[in-house]
Design a protein around this motif. Structure first.
Motif, mmCIF file in Angstrom:
data_model
loop_
_atom_site.group_PDB
_atom_site.id
_atom_site.type_symbol
_atom_site.label_atom_id
_atom_site.label_comp_id
_atom_site.label_asym_id
_atom_site.label_seq_id
_atom_site.Cartn_x
_atom_site.Cartn_y
_atom_site.Cartn_z
ATOM 1 N N GLN A 19 0.820 -1.209 0.000
ATOM 2 C CA GLN A 19 0.000 0.000 0.000
ATOM 3 C C GLN A 19 0.856 1.262 0.000
ATOM 4 O OE1 GLN A 19 -3.250 0.032 -0.217
ATOM 5 N NE2 GLN A 19 -3.650 2.215 0.045
ATOM 6 N N GLN A 20 1.933 1.254 0.783
ATOM 7 C CA GLN A 20 2.726 2.458 0.951
ATOM 8 C C GLN A 20 3.844 2.599 -0.080
ATOM 9 O OE1 GLN A 20 1.933 4.830 3.085
ATOM 10 N NE2 GLN A 20 0.213 3.658 3.894
ATOM 11 N N HIS A 21 4.440 1.493 -0.494
ATOM 12 C CA HIS A 21 5.626 1.575 -1.342
ATOM 13 C C HIS A 21 5.499 0.797 -2.659
ATOM 14 C CE1 HIS A 21 7.568 3.285 2.206
ATOM 15 N NE2 HIS A 21 7.166 2.228 2.897
ATOM 16 N N GLN A 22 4.492 -0.051 -2.784
ATOM 17 C CA GLN A 22 4.295 -0.865 -3.986
ATOM 18 C C GLN A 22 5.574 -1.642 -4.356
ATOM 19 O OE1 GLN A 22 3.496 2.748 -4.547
ATOM 20 N NE2 GLN A 22 1.613 2.247 -3.429
ATOM 21 N N ASN A 23 6.242 -2.178 -3.357
ATOM 22 C CA ASN A 23 7.499 -2.881 -3.632
ATOM 23 C C ASN A 23 7.558 -4.255 -2.965
ATOM 24 O OD1 ASN A 23 7.715 -2.128 -0.979
ATOM 25 N ND2 ASN A 23 9.741 -1.206 -1.144
ATOM 26 N N HIS A 24 6.404 -4.860 -2.718
ATOM 27 C CA HIS A 24 6.390 -6.193 -2.118
ATOM 28 C C HIS A 24 6.396 -7.239 -3.228
ATOM 29 C CE1 HIS A 24 4.793 -9.809 -0.156
ATOM 30 N NE2 HIS A 24 5.334 -9.314 0.947
ATOM 31 N N VAL A 25 7.400 -8.105 -3.231
ATOM 32 C CA VAL A 25 7.564 -9.131 -4.269
ATOM 33 C C VAL A 25 7.722 -10.483 -3.592
ATOM 34 C CG1 VAL A 25 8.955 -9.917 -6.223
ATOM 35 C CG2 VAL A 25 8.663 -7.460 -5.805
ATOM 36 N N LEU A 26 6.982 -11.477 -4.069
ATOM 37 C CA LEU A 26 7.082 -12.832 -3.544
ATOM 38 C C LEU A 26 8.169 -13.590 -4.289
ATOM 39 C CD1 LEU A 26 3.319 -13.806 -3.139
ATOM 40 C CD2 LEU A 26 4.933 -13.196 -1.347
ATOM 41 N N LEU A 27 9.018 -14.302 -3.545
ATOM 42 C CA LEU A 27 10.085 -15.121 -4.126
ATOM 43 C C LEU A 27 9.925 -16.560 -3.685
ATOM 44 C CD1 LEU A 27 13.177 -12.779 -3.562
ATOM 45 C CD2 LEU A 27 11.884 -13.123 -5.676
ATOM 46 N N ALA A 90 -0.336 7.194 -0.718
ATOM 47 C CA ALA A 90 0.125 6.548 -1.946
ATOM 48 C C ALA A 90 -0.445 7.257 -3.174
ATOM 49 C CB ALA A 90 -0.281 5.077 -1.953
ATOM 50 N N LEU A 91 0.313 7.190 -4.279
ATOM 51 C CA LEU A 91 -0.108 7.803 -5.543
ATOM 52 C C LEU A 91 -0.646 6.749 -6.497
ATOM 53 C CD1 LEU A 91 2.861 10.293 -6.049
ATOM 54 C CD2 LEU A 91 0.606 10.754 -5.079
ATOM 55 N N THR A 92 -1.317 5.749 -5.957
ATOM 56 C CA THR A 92 -1.841 4.660 -6.782
ATOM 57 C C THR A 92 -2.864 5.168 -7.785
ATOM 58 O OG1 THR A 92 -1.531 3.213 -4.879
ATOM 59 C CG2 THR A 92 -2.860 2.366 -6.697
ATOM 60 N N HIS A 93 -3.696 6.133 -7.368
ATOM 61 C CA HIS A 93 -4.754 6.657 -8.234
ATOM 62 C C HIS A 93 -4.473 8.104 -8.636
ATOM 63 C CE1 HIS A 93 -7.074 3.526 -5.790
ATOM 64 N NE2 HIS A 93 -6.836 3.005 -6.985
ATOM 65 N N ALA A 94 -3.205 8.394 -8.898
ATOM 66 C CA ALA A 94 -2.817 9.737 -9.328
ATOM 67 C C ALA A 94 -2.442 9.713 -10.805
ATOM 68 C CB ALA A 94 -1.652 10.249 -8.497
ATOM 69 N N ALA A 95 -2.625 10.859 -11.466
ATOM 70 C CA ALA A 95 -2.303 10.985 -12.881
ATOM 71 C C ALA A 95 -1.624 12.327 -13.124
ATOM 72 C CB ALA A 95 -3.566 10.867 -13.734
ATOM 73 N N VAL A 96 -0.661 12.343 -14.055
ATOM 74 C CA VAL A 96 0.050 13.569 -14.425
ATOM 75 C C VAL A 96 -0.516 14.070 -15.751
ATOM 76 C CG1 VAL A 96 2.280 14.572 -15.001
ATOM 77 C CG2 VAL A 96 2.123 12.817 -13.227
ATOM 78 N N PHE A 97 -0.877 15.358 -15.757
ATOM 79 C CA PHE A 97 -1.439 15.947 -16.978
ATOM 80 C C PHE A 97 -0.957 17.382 -17.090
ATOM 81 C CE2 PHE A 97 -5.006 18.128 -19.209
ATOM 82 C CZ PHE A 97 -4.864 17.498 -20.432
ATOM 83 N N LYS A 98 -0.297 17.685 -18.215
ATOM 84 C CA LYS A 98 0.218 19.027 -18.500
ATOM 85 C C LYS A 98 1.115 19.552 -17.381
ATOM 86 C CE LYS A 98 -3.531 20.508 -21.550
ATOM 87 N NZ LYS A 98 -4.576 21.531 -21.807
#
Length: 342
Positions: A19-27, A90-98
């Motif tokens: 949720q906070q970093h979007q960096n959880h990966v399962l190995l 978190a910027l999960t639902h953010a968008a960059v425009f102009k």
């Protein structure tokens, strides 16, 4: 033990990093250490590429918040709702425009924005964000107290409950300070967190209401010391006293060489001390032992009366503990009184 703790905590840890970093990966831990090492290096490299690309874009466009700040532009355009997204870091639902980024409240609104962003930003947006003084904000209890002597609007009644209840008398429900809102430099108390969120979305619908001439009285607590004597005893010691008297009535204590009345009073006094929830554990255990000792001493009289009949009985026919209990009974008559037990 370690495995059970891992299974219990890993879900929350995974959710936090995702949720906070979007960096959880399962190995796959069954693979070799070289395979695991290569996988880690690969995932970290991909993550760093994303970070570098994002930093390059922000530096190129001097990216910052758009004209809607932390509010969702799609909610404002479609429903006229002021939905604050600042609580989501978190910027999960953010968008960059102009060269500016905009935060949306969810995935569906993000997809709407990405499909046609010109409809939701200036100059094509149907509605603009109100000025800062016209934006609602949440208040903590400390902030409300610091604004004393300013009082809450509607005499502290919840504006959302009142309007949703069609402004009937039954809908006049007191709000709570922990759900306070500041709007147009006025303070409003909401009943619940859901009502507070509803006020934050559409404050214009709730802020300008008038109370009827007759409102429910204030639910101010009456200090227990302000009650009359009977009411004070009822609200303070009635329940423990009833329990103590019930226990005394079931036992019917008769302490040796004391009257029945004094024996009952002594038992009630010890019982109240033994089961006083405001005392320490040591004090309660101390008086529980005294209650048990008192019950044991009160049992001497019925025991001796059942053993010592009118006819003489040789010592060999008497119970083994008879002499011990008889000596204990006679020793109690030599005590100064019942004060030693308290």
């Amino acid at each position: 033990m370690c495995n059970s703790i891992y299974k219990k905590e890993v879900v929350r840890v995974r959710h936090h990093f995702q949720q906070q970093h979007q960096n959880h990966v399962l190995l796959d831990g069954l693979k070799s250490k070289w395979w695991i090492w290569d996988s880690i290096v690969k995932d970290v490299s991909i993550s760093m590429e994303y970070i570098h690309a994002y930093l390059e874009r922000t530096q190129k466009f001097e990216c910052g918040l758009g004209e809607f700040g932390q509010y969702c532009p799609v909610c404002l355009a479609l429903h006229q709702h002021l939905l604050d997204c600042s609580e989501t870091a978190a910027l999960t639902h953010a968008a960059v425009f102009k060269g500016y980024y905009y935060k949306m409240c969810g995935q569906s609104h993000l997809e709407r924005f990405l499909s046609s962003p010109d409809q939701y930003v200036a100059p094509g947006c149907p509605r603009s964000l109100p000025q800062a003084p016209l934006l609602p904000s949440r208040l903590t209890e400390i902030q409300v107290k610091n604004r004393f002597p300013q009082q809450a609007e509607l005499k502290g009644f919840c504006p959302v409950t009142y309007l949703d209840g069609k402004q009937r008398y039954e809908a006049l429900v007191r709000g709570r300070m922990e759900y306070a809102v500041d709007y147009r430099e006025r303070i409003f108390f909401c009943e619940t967190k859901q009502k507070q969120d509803k006020f934050m979305r559409t404050p214009e619908a709730y802020w300008d209401q008038k109370l009827p001439s007759k409102v429910p009285p204030l639910d101010e607590p009456v200090p227990i010391t302000a009650l009359p004597l009977q009411g004070y005893l009822e609200q303070s010691v009635a329940v423990p006293l009833i329990k103590a008297m019930t226990a005394a009535g079931c036992l019917r204590p008769k302490y040796p060489f004391l009257s029945v009345q004094r024996s009952a009073l002594l038992y009630v006094a010890l019982y109240l001390k033994a089961f006083n929830h405001k005392s320490t554990d040591y004090t309660r255990q101390k008086y529980k032992k005294k209650v048990a000792l008192l019950e044991e001493d009160c049992a001497l009289i019925p025991y001796l009366s059942s053993v010592m009949r009118e006819k003489f009985r040789p010592p060999g026919e008497l119970p083994i503990d008879f002499q011990f209990k008889l000596n204990k009974f006679l020793a109690l008559g030599e005590l100064p009184g019942a004060s030693d037990l308290l």
